[in-house]
Design a protein around this motif. Sequence first.
Motif, PDB file in Angstrom:
ATOM      1  N   MET A  90      -7.399  -7.069   1.899  1.00 17.91           N
ATOM      2  CA  MET A  90      -6.964  -6.528   0.699  1.00 17.91           C
ATOM      3  C   MET A  90      -8.636  -5.822   0.211  1.00 17.91           C
ATOM      4  O   MET A  90      -8.579  -4.687  -0.122  1.00 17.91           O
ATOM      5  N   LEU A 111      -3.816  -2.965   3.421  1.00 15.93           N
ATOM      6  CA  LEU A 111      -3.184  -3.644   2.431  1.00 15.93           C
ATOM      7  C   LEU A 111      -1.590  -4.040   3.158  1.00 15.93           C
ATOM      8  O   LEU A 111      -1.223  -5.428   2.831  1.00 15.93           O
ATOM      9  N   ALA A 153      -2.318  -7.031   5.023  1.00 15.69           N
ATOM     10  CA  ALA A 153      -2.407  -8.396   4.079  1.00 15.69           C
ATOM     11  C   ALA A 153      -1.130  -8.829   3.837  1.00 15.69           C
ATOM     12  O   ALA A 153      -0.866 -10.054   3.729  1.00 15.69           O
ATOM     13  N   TYR A 178       1.861 -12.037  -1.596  1.00 16.62           N
ATOM     14  CA  TYR A 178       0.458 -11.614  -2.211  1.00 16.62           C
ATOM     15  C   TYR A 178       0.602 -10.136  -3.261  1.00 16.62           C
ATOM     16  O   TYR A 178       0.761  -9.161  -2.856  1.00 16.62           O
ATOM     17  N   ALA A 189      -1.942  -7.199  -3.442  1.00 17.81           N
ATOM     18  CA  ALA A 189      -1.901  -6.184  -2.530  1.00 17.81           C
ATOM     19  C   ALA A 189      -0.443  -5.370  -2.738  1.00 17.81           C
ATOM     20  O   ALA A 189      -0.517  -4.121  -2.608  1.00 17.81           O
TER      21      ALA A 189
END
Length: 161
Positions: free
Chosen positions: A117, A136, A139, A146, A149
């Motif tokens: 991130m 991203l 991530a 998440y 992200a």
Amino acid sequence: MPDPGRLELAEFYFKEGHRLQTDGDLDGAIAAYQRSIELYPTAEAHTFLGWAYSFQGQIDEAIKQCEVAIRIDPEFGNPYNDIGVYLIEKGEYDEAIPWLEKAMVAKRYEPRHYPYMNMGRILVRKGKYEEAARELKKALDIEPNYAAARIELHKIFGLLN
């Protein structure tokens, strides 16, 4: 072999520091982390002490604490990521990249999705949107829930379309 009593007390002060920091008492947290370190220095205590300093705007001191943490335990990933974040805060994006890369491959690191991130954040600031989107997505591969992200990725898609 460390004295079990000192180790237990150091752990108490570390946990107390975290509690105080969560409650917003940064001075109390810093004092507790420092006491923990006096009793038994750990990478975790130095990293969290650095984190508390960062909340006070003492970024250079935060970086120093993370450097100590790395010397104590080079396999602990959190201080690498944290140094990367602190350098991002200072606007030193290129300097942050190697630290984030080290966090990505650290043997002992949770939450592993953070450096991806943070790398994405750097790449967005540098106008490298496609590369940022790839970071991203990494991530999100690690932590599908998440939200930060996912939000950042949607912003990038808006910029690319």
